[in-house]
Motif scaffolding. Structure first.
Motif, PDB file in Angstrom:
ATOM      1  N   ALA A  60     -50.458  16.173  39.393  1.00  0.00           N
ATOM      2  CA  ALA A  60     -49.044  16.104  39.016  1.00  0.00           C
ATOM      3  C   ALA A  60     -48.223  15.395  40.078  1.00  0.00           C
ATOM      4  CB  ALA A  60     -48.504  17.517  38.783  1.00  0.00           C
ATOM      5  N   GLY A  61     -48.599  15.561  41.341  1.00  0.00           N
ATOM      6  CA  GLY A  61     -47.870  14.910  42.411  1.00  0.00           C
ATOM      7  C   GLY A  61     -48.137  13.421  42.503  1.00  0.00           C
ATOM      8  N   LYS A  62     -49.305  12.985  42.014  1.00  0.00           N
ATOM      9  CA  LYS A  62     -49.683  11.575  42.104  1.00  0.00           C
ATOM     10  C   LYS A  62     -49.311  10.775  40.867  1.00  0.00           C
ATOM     11  CE  LYS A  62     -53.621  12.229  45.227  1.00  0.00           C
ATOM     12  NZ  LYS A  62     -55.082  12.030  45.403  1.00  0.00           N
ATOM     13  N   ASP A  63     -49.160  11.453  39.725  1.00  0.00           N
ATOM     14  CA  ASP A  63     -48.875  10.764  38.472  1.00  0.00           C
ATOM     15  C   ASP A  63     -47.503  10.096  38.549  1.00  0.00           C
ATOM     16  OD1 ASP A  63     -47.818  10.563  35.582  1.00  0.00           O
ATOM     17  OD2 ASP A  63     -49.924  11.084  35.273  1.00  0.00           O
ATOM     18  N   PRO A  64     -47.364   8.842  38.056  1.00  0.00           N
ATOM     19  CA  PRO A  64     -46.057   8.172  38.061  1.00  0.00           C
ATOM     20  C   PRO A  64     -44.977   8.971  37.342  1.00  0.00           C
ATOM     21  CG  PRO A  64     -47.803   6.612  37.526  1.00  0.00           C
ATOM     22  CD  PRO A  64     -48.432   7.975  37.524  1.00  0.00           C
ATOM     23  N   ARG A  66     -44.782  12.096  37.537  1.00  0.00           N
ATOM     24  CA  ARG A  66     -44.673  13.337  38.305  1.00  0.00           C
ATOM     25  C   ARG A  66     -44.951  14.548  37.417  1.00  0.00           C
ATOM     26  NH1 ARG A  66     -39.863  14.659  39.924  1.00  0.00           N
ATOM     27  NH2 ARG A  66     -40.668  16.097  41.496  1.00  0.00           N
ATOM     28  N   GLY A  67     -46.055  14.464  36.695  1.00  0.00           N
ATOM     29  CA  GLY A  67     -46.421  15.573  35.845  1.00  0.00           C
ATOM     30  C   GLY A  67     -47.876  15.501  35.444  1.00  0.00           C
ATOM     31  N   ALA A  68     -48.411  16.613  34.978  1.00  0.00           N
ATOM     32  CA  ALA A  68     -49.776  16.666  34.468  1.00  0.00           C
ATOM     33  C   ALA A  68     -49.795  17.618  33.280  1.00  0.00           C
ATOM     34  CB  ALA A  68     -50.751  17.130  35.549  1.00  0.00           C
ATOM     35  N   ASP A  69     -50.833  17.521  32.474  1.00  0.00           N
ATOM     36  CA  ASP A  69     -50.926  18.335  31.266  1.00  0.00           C
ATOM     37  C   ASP A  69     -52.241  19.084  31.213  1.00  0.00           C
ATOM     38  OD1 ASP A  69     -48.567  17.626  29.297  1.00  0.00           O
ATOM     39  OD2 ASP A  69     -49.203  15.734  30.194  1.00  0.00           O
ATOM     40  N   LEU A  70     -52.171  20.323  30.773  1.00  0.00           N
ATOM     41  CA  LEU A  70     -53.350  21.132  30.488  1.00  0.00           C
ATOM     42  C   LEU A  70     -53.206  21.614  29.047  1.00  0.00           C
ATOM     43  CD1 LEU A  70     -55.936  22.543  31.397  1.00  0.00           C
ATOM     44  CD2 LEU A  70     -54.514  24.424  32.261  1.00  0.00           C
ATOM     45  N   VAL A  71     -54.066  21.114  28.170  1.00  0.00           N
ATOM     46  CA  VAL A  71     -53.963  21.444  26.749  1.00  0.00           C
ATOM     47  C   VAL A  71     -55.171  22.275  26.331  1.00  0.00           C
ATOM     48  CG1 VAL A  71     -53.707  20.553  24.404  1.00  0.00           C
ATOM     49  CG2 VAL A  71     -52.758  19.266  26.337  1.00  0.00           C
ATOM     50  N   HIS A  72     -54.917  23.497  25.909  1.00  0.00           N
ATOM     51  CA  HIS A  72     -55.973  24.368  25.407  1.00  0.00           C
ATOM     52  C   HIS A  72     -56.112  24.194  23.898  1.00  0.00           C
ATOM     53  CE1 HIS A  72     -54.795  27.120  28.990  1.00  0.00           C
ATOM     54  NE2 HIS A  72     -55.747  26.266  29.347  1.00  0.00           N
ATOM     55  N   GLN A 104     -45.956  29.561  32.683  1.00  0.00           N
ATOM     56  CA  GLN A 104     -44.911  30.069  33.568  1.00  0.00           C
ATOM     57  C   GLN A 104     -45.280  29.881  35.036  1.00  0.00           C
ATOM     58  OE1 GLN A 104     -43.453  34.036  32.320  1.00  0.00           O
ATOM     59  NE2 GLN A 104     -44.609  33.705  30.447  1.00  0.00           N
ATOM     60  N   GLU A 105     -46.556  30.015  35.355  1.00  0.00           N
ATOM     61  CA  GLU A 105     -46.997  29.899  36.743  1.00  0.00           C
ATOM     62  C   GLU A 105     -46.941  28.463  37.259  1.00  0.00           C
ATOM     63  OE1 GLU A 105     -50.879  31.612  36.973  1.00  0.00           O
ATOM     64  OE2 GLU A 105     -50.242  33.514  36.081  1.00  0.00           O
ATOM     65  N   LEU A 106     -47.174  27.490  36.380  1.00  0.00           N
ATOM     66  CA  LEU A 106     -47.314  26.101  36.820  1.00  0.00           C
ATOM     67  C   LEU A 106     -46.115  25.212  36.483  1.00  0.00           C
ATOM     68  CD1 LEU A 106     -51.067  25.438  35.898  1.00  0.00           C
ATOM     69  CD2 LEU A 106     -50.095  26.091  38.115  1.00  0.00           C
ATOM     70  N   ALA A 107     -45.142  25.723  35.732  1.00  0.00           N
ATOM     71  CA  ALA A 107     -44.019  24.888  35.284  1.00  0.00           C
ATOM     72  C   ALA A 107     -43.258  24.284  36.460  1.00  0.00           C
ATOM     73  CB  ALA A 107     -43.074  25.710  34.409  1.00  0.00           C
ATOM     74  N   SER A 108     -43.028  25.056  37.505  1.00  0.00           N
ATOM     75  CA  SER A 108     -42.255  24.550  38.643  1.00  0.00           C
ATOM     76  C   SER A 108     -42.999  23.468  39.413  1.00  0.00           C
ATOM     77  CB  SER A 108     -41.903  25.701  39.589  1.00  0.00           C
ATOM     78  OG  SER A 108     -43.081  26.270  40.149  1.00  0.00           O
ATOM     79  N   GLN A 109     -44.315  23.352  39.159  1.00  0.00           N
ATOM     80  CA  GLN A 109     -45.124  22.322  39.821  1.00  0.00           C
ATOM     81  C   GLN A 109     -45.381  21.134  38.895  1.00  0.00           C
ATOM     82  OE1 GLN A 109     -48.306  24.218  42.412  1.00  0.00           O
ATOM     83  NE2 GLN A 109     -47.692  25.972  41.169  1.00  0.00           N
ATOM     84  N   HIS A 110     -44.624  21.066  37.804  1.00  0.00           N
ATOM     85  CA  HIS A 110     -44.648  19.949  36.862  1.00  0.00           C
ATOM     86  C   HIS A 110     -45.985  19.818  36.124  1.00  0.00           C
ATOM     87  CE1 HIS A 110     -40.816  18.768  38.553  1.00  0.00           C
ATOM     88  NE2 HIS A 110     -41.356  18.756  39.761  1.00  0.00           N
ATOM     89  N   VAL A 111     -46.645  20.948  35.885  1.00  0.00           N
ATOM     90  CA  VAL A 111     -47.837  20.966  35.039  1.00  0.00           C
ATOM     91  C   VAL A 111     -47.449  21.614  33.711  1.00  0.00           C
ATOM     92  CG1 VAL A 111     -50.195  21.809  34.744  1.00  0.00           C
ATOM     93  CG2 VAL A 111     -49.397  21.111  37.008  1.00  0.00           C
ATOM     94  N   ARG A 112     -47.542  20.846  32.650  1.00  0.00           N
ATOM     95  CA  ARG A 112     -47.227  21.368  31.313  1.00  0.00           C
ATOM     96  C   ARG A 112     -48.498  21.981  30.714  1.00  0.00           C
ATOM     97  NH1 ARG A 112     -44.169  16.131  28.765  1.00  0.00           N
ATOM     98  NH2 ARG A 112     -46.301  15.333  28.930  1.00  0.00           N
ATOM     99  N   ARG A 164     -41.285  13.405  30.284  1.00  0.00           N
ATOM    100  CA  ARG A 164     -41.524  14.416  31.316  1.00  0.00           C
ATOM    101  C   ARG A 164     -40.728  15.703  31.100  1.00  0.00           C
ATOM    102  NH1 ARG A 164     -38.768  15.306  36.101  1.00  0.00           N
ATOM    103  NH2 ARG A 164     -39.948  16.339  37.770  1.00  0.00           N
ATOM    104  N   HIS A 165     -39.515  15.574  30.531  1.00  0.00           N
ATOM    105  CA  HIS A 165     -38.660  16.759  30.387  1.00  0.00           C
ATOM    106  C   HIS A 165     -38.964  17.559  29.122  1.00  0.00           C
ATOM    107  CE1 HIS A 165     -36.653  13.855  27.778  1.00  0.00           C
ATOM    108  NE2 HIS A 165     -36.004  14.864  27.218  1.00  0.00           N
ATOM    109  N   VAL A 166     -39.953  17.117  28.343  1.00  0.00           N
ATOM    110  CA  VAL A 166     -40.287  17.786  27.083  1.00  0.00           C
ATOM    111  C   VAL A 166     -41.666  18.427  27.200  1.00  0.00           C
ATOM    112  CG1 VAL A 166     -40.709  17.490  24.617  1.00  0.00           C
ATOM    113  CG2 VAL A 166     -38.919  16.157  25.738  1.00  0.00           C
ATOM    114  N   ALA A 167     -41.740  19.733  26.948  1.00  0.00           N
ATOM    115  CA  ALA A 167     -43.015  20.451  26.971  1.00  0.00           C
ATOM    116  C   ALA A 167     -43.247  21.085  25.603  1.00  0.00           C
ATOM    117  CB  ALA A 167     -43.013  21.519  28.056  1.00  0.00           C
TER     118      ALA A 167
END
Length: 203
Positions: A60-64, A66-72, A104-112, A164-167
């Motif tokens: 998430a820190g390296k992505d242009p 500034r986010g990453a996704d985890l889809v279950h 909830q745990e990862l939202a502040s670190q820009h992981v959706r 980025r602002h849409v989850a």
């Protein structure tokens, strides 16, 4: 569904890591992606390794964006329980709860963190099951047109390509004709026969 999703994400321009236990299938998929001009990395592994989450935060820190996704991938069975599928339903309800907590745990670190919950999908996974389990969806659903793996891949592609602002937290997908058995057109509720002379209960 995993194969279709990898192809869809590669089509969208993602570099795809192919993780799984069957080396040959992974190699074949990588060749297909690269033949179409995509980039892939084969990683034969067990995806239950708990060390994956820190890598997502780092990504998430390296992505242009500034986010990453985890889809279950969950299931309609994670919302509605079905007989003869107790353990399966329990695991899918768990996927929904796990997704909500991890979000909830990862939202502040820009992981959706999202969950895609399909209804009945035509895949190879149902065939290793006992016959009685395989027959249950057919008995309930009849000959309706089921979802395909590409439908789920399209949903995952939609989720991860939002700004980025849409989850998208949850995405439930059903075949158009899939409804609970008691609500299918033409079905009527069973009548309860009253006990003779009392009118108070079933015979």
């Amino acid at each position: 569904m995993g194969r279709a999703t990898a192809l869809e994400l590669a089509r969208l321009g993602a570099a795809v890591s192919l993780v799984g236990r069957r080396d040959t299938l992974l190699a074949d998929l990588a060749a297909e992606i690269e033949a179409a001009g995509g980039t892939s990395l084969v990683v034969p592994a067990d995806i239950t390794d708990p060390r994956a989450a820190p890598h997502l935060v780092k990504a998430a820190g390296k992505d242009p964006r500034r986010g990453a996704d985890l889809v279950h991938i969950g299931s309609l069975a994670g919302r509605n329980a079905f007989g003869m599928s107790a353990v399966y339903c329990a695991t899918k309800f768990g996927v929904g709860a796990f997704t909500g907590a991890l979000r909830q745990e990862l939202a502040s670190q820009h992981v959706r963190v999202s969950v895609v919950e399909p209804g009945c999908v035509e895949t190879e996974l149902r065939f290793p099951n006992p016959t009685v389990v395989q027959e249950q969806p057919d008995a309930c659903l009849g000959d309706i047109e089921r979802l395909r793996s590409q439908d789920i891949a399209d949903a995952v592609g939609y989720v991860v390509s939002r700004p980025r602002h849409v989850a998208v937290g949850e995405l439930l997908i059903r075949p158009t004709e899939q409804v609970p058995p008691t609500r299918r057109p033409g079905r009527t509720r069973p009548r309860v026969r009253e006990s003779a002379g009392t009118g108070r209960g079933p015979a």
